[in-house]
Design a protein around this motif. Sequence first.
Motif, PDB file in Angstrom:
ATOM      1  N   ALA A 108       0.518  10.603  13.734  1.00 44.27           N
ATOM      2  CA  ALA A 108       1.219  11.622  14.516  1.00 44.27           C
ATOM      3  C   ALA A 108       1.332  12.928  13.737  1.00 44.27           C
ATOM      4  O   ALA A 108       1.225  14.018  14.304  1.00 44.27           O
ATOM      5  N   LEU A 109       1.532  12.820  12.427  1.00 42.45           N
ATOM      6  CA  LEU A 109       1.657  14.019  11.594  1.00 42.45           C
ATOM      7  C   LEU A 109       0.355  14.804  11.563  1.00 42.45           C
ATOM      8  O   LEU A 109       0.362  16.043  11.504  1.00 42.45           O
TER       9      LEU A 109
ATOM     10  N   LYS B 246       0.826  -1.199   0.000  1.00 36.91           N
ATOM     11  CA  LYS B 246       0.000   0.000   0.000  1.00 36.91           C
ATOM     12  C   LYS B 246       0.864   1.255   0.000  1.00 36.91           C
ATOM     13  O   LYS B 246       1.999   1.247   0.471  1.00 36.91           O
ATOM     14  N   ILE B 247       0.301   2.345  -0.509  1.00 32.63           N
ATOM     15  CA  ILE B 247       1.031   3.616  -0.544  1.00 32.63           C
ATOM     16  C   ILE B 247       0.991   4.290   0.820  1.00 32.63           C
ATOM     17  O   ILE B 247       2.011   4.774   1.320  1.00 32.63           O
ATOM     18  N   ARG B 248      -0.179   4.295   1.443  1.00 33.28           N
ATOM     19  CA  ARG B 248      -0.343   4.989   2.727  1.00 33.28           C
ATOM     20  C   ARG B 248       0.105   4.082   3.886  1.00 33.28           C
ATOM     21  O   ARG B 248      -0.684   3.600   4.688  1.00 33.28           O
ATOM     22  N   ILE B 249       1.380   3.847   3.962  1.00 34.81           N
ATOM     23  CA  ILE B 249       1.996   3.090   5.041  1.00 34.81           C
ATOM     24  C   ILE B 249       3.380   3.678   5.275  1.00 34.81           C
ATOM     25  O   ILE B 249       4.062   4.086   4.320  1.00 34.81           O
ATOM     26  N   ASP B 250       3.788   3.786   6.534  1.00 38.38           N
ATOM     27  CA  ASP B 250       5.108   4.327   6.842  1.00 38.38           C
ATOM     28  C   ASP B 250       5.980   3.236   7.442  1.00 38.38           C
ATOM     29  O   ASP B 250       5.537   2.116   7.705  1.00 38.38           O
ATOM     30  N   LEU B 251       7.243   3.588   7.665  1.00 33.78           N
ATOM     31  CA  LEU B 251       8.218   2.611   8.120  1.00 33.78           C
ATOM     32  C   LEU B 251       7.876   2.058   9.507  1.00 33.78           C
ATOM     33  O   LEU B 251       8.110   0.886   9.784  1.00 33.78           O
TER      34      LEU B 251
ATOM     35  N   LEU C 219       9.921  10.669   8.366  1.00 34.60           N
ATOM     36  CA  LEU C 219       9.569   9.273   8.624  1.00 34.60           C
ATOM     37  C   LEU C 219       8.486   8.785   7.667  1.00 34.60           C
ATOM     38  O   LEU C 219       8.562   7.661   7.151  1.00 34.60           O
ATOM     39  N   CYS C 220       7.493   9.622   7.411  1.00 35.35           N
ATOM     40  CA  CYS C 220       6.411   9.238   6.499  1.00 35.35           C
ATOM     41  C   CYS C 220       6.860   9.221   5.049  1.00 35.35           C
ATOM     42  O   CYS C 220       6.274   8.513   4.216  1.00 35.35           O
ATOM     43  N   THR C 221       7.902   9.996   4.736  1.00 36.04           N
ATOM     44  CA  THR C 221       8.390  10.071   3.357  1.00 36.04           C
ATOM     45  C   THR C 221       9.303   8.902   3.014  1.00 36.04           C
ATOM     46  O   THR C 221       9.373   8.489   1.853  1.00 36.04           O
ATOM     47  N   LEU C 222      10.017   8.367   4.007  1.00 39.34           N
ATOM     48  CA  LEU C 222      10.923   7.250   3.733  1.00 39.34           C
ATOM     49  C   LEU C 222      10.145   6.105   3.091  1.00 39.34           C
ATOM     50  O   LEU C 222       9.085   5.718   3.572  1.00 39.34           O
ATOM     51  N   PRO C 223      10.651   5.550   1.999  1.00 37.13           N
ATOM     52  CA  PRO C 223       9.899   4.520   1.272  1.00 37.13           C
ATOM     53  C   PRO C 223       9.800   3.222   2.046  1.00 37.13           C
ATOM     54  O   PRO C 223      10.665   2.888   2.854  1.00 37.13           O
TER      55      PRO C 223
END
Length: 508
Positions: free
Chosen positions: A422-423, A260-265, A441-445
């Motif tokens: 959190a953002l 998914k795109i909307r997932i962070d590390l 953090l949210c931008t890191l792939p």
Amino acid sequence: MQNEIICICDKLILKEIVRKVNAAEGFAVLADETTDIATKEQLTLCVRFIDNNNMVNESFLQFVIIHSLTGNDLASAIINGLKSCGINCEYLIGQGYDGASNMSGKYKGVQAIVREEYPKAIYVHCAAHTLNLAVSKASNIQPIRNCLSIIEKLYDFFNTPKRNNVLLNCIKNANETPNAKTLKRLCATRWIQRYDAVNDFAELFPFVMDALDNISISHDLSGTDASILSKSIDSEFIISLQVVKLLFSYGLPLCKQLQKIRIDLKEAVELSNDVIKNLELIRANAEEEFHKLFLQAEVMASVFELELAVKRITKRQANRGNPCSDNANLDVEEYYRITIFIPYLEFFISELTERFLSHASIFNGFECLFSKHELTEKDEVEFTELIKFYTPMVSNDSLVELKLWRTKIQRSERIPNTGLEALDICNKDIYPNIYFLLKVLCTLPVSTSSPERMFSTLKRVKTYLRNTMSENRLNGLAMLAVHRNVKVDPEEVLNELALRPRRVDLLL
């Protein structure tokens, strides 16, 4: 004229995407390579960034023809491709590639060469590839490998109209109607996606055995092949099938989430830890868990009156599990638990833990942003290192801001579980440095699923009958196919056409 319009639309759409990327002041590049129908190596460039609405975007930029697969040439193609689009590479804070040595190499890989010029561009190995490597490596255990190979051969065997009709007739004449109607091919790339093929095979198992018996009567090559395949299905195969079905079912939800795109590390690391903890719980209760699988295997074996038994073993046996040399006192359930279930389970856990360790280490510095407890000395040291890394984009007094942020979390009703949550609650004016770190953090792939999805677009646009298509036309058509939500003003297109010199005036 058509090519001109396509190129102008490509330019206008790209201009809008680049504007958003530069406004985000922080982006990650995603890249992967494939071969098109004309056997040209195409590098897919995508960017991941956070827009003004705190939404994650992964946008396609362009295809780049490459003539060399060395780390240096690929790194040059990526940087030059970004710059040619008009993106400010000073905002590059992340890189997402697969684990190939020319991409992930510590000294001569793409990520190392890019970081020499842009030190803050952290490399993240695609988590979906990481999971795939863990599953494929664990599945090298001989009984599991043999089981998957037999399922693949059975799919190939029934993948003809005549033999498939025999299988369909067996299903039609049965008292129960299964959900699956045909066998599925085992996915060649995504190993965890093989769960669907394994699950459908387990459901169709009685009908497959009936079809093999019917075909084996015939006096031709099909009858011989059916007899051989029928004899290959033994106790070890049935046990392995149940074990694979169970463990793949735990990895499948993780595989879908990582794409998914909307997932962070942070979320990716936590999901992988959840899977590992559940597998460790199964390992702790191995006897009880395997007993359930063994009962299911006995039911499956009873379909064609097969009694689960231990294969013949010898004292000096090397290519088959040999936990006990005394065959007379060897329990069948215990034998398969020791030789198949426990080794595969432990190997699976070990591979997942080891391969996701690098993702967890990247997240270490950001952990203190999600806790409502008092700051420890370890938290302060890790956060100080994080501040040093992102200086001058983050000020040195960020530690005070972190304490205020933790106080805000303490009085909030619930702790944010992901960086995106959190953002959403972080005020940029009050906590500018924390906001920037959360944005990073949210931008890191997390994965390179977006570039891989573009491979499908490439196959649809550049077909066999259009294999001489120019690169400009290819990128233009790909842009129009992917970014359908970006509105192109016809007036702008006409204005661009009018500015170009031509022998005949353009009359509208």
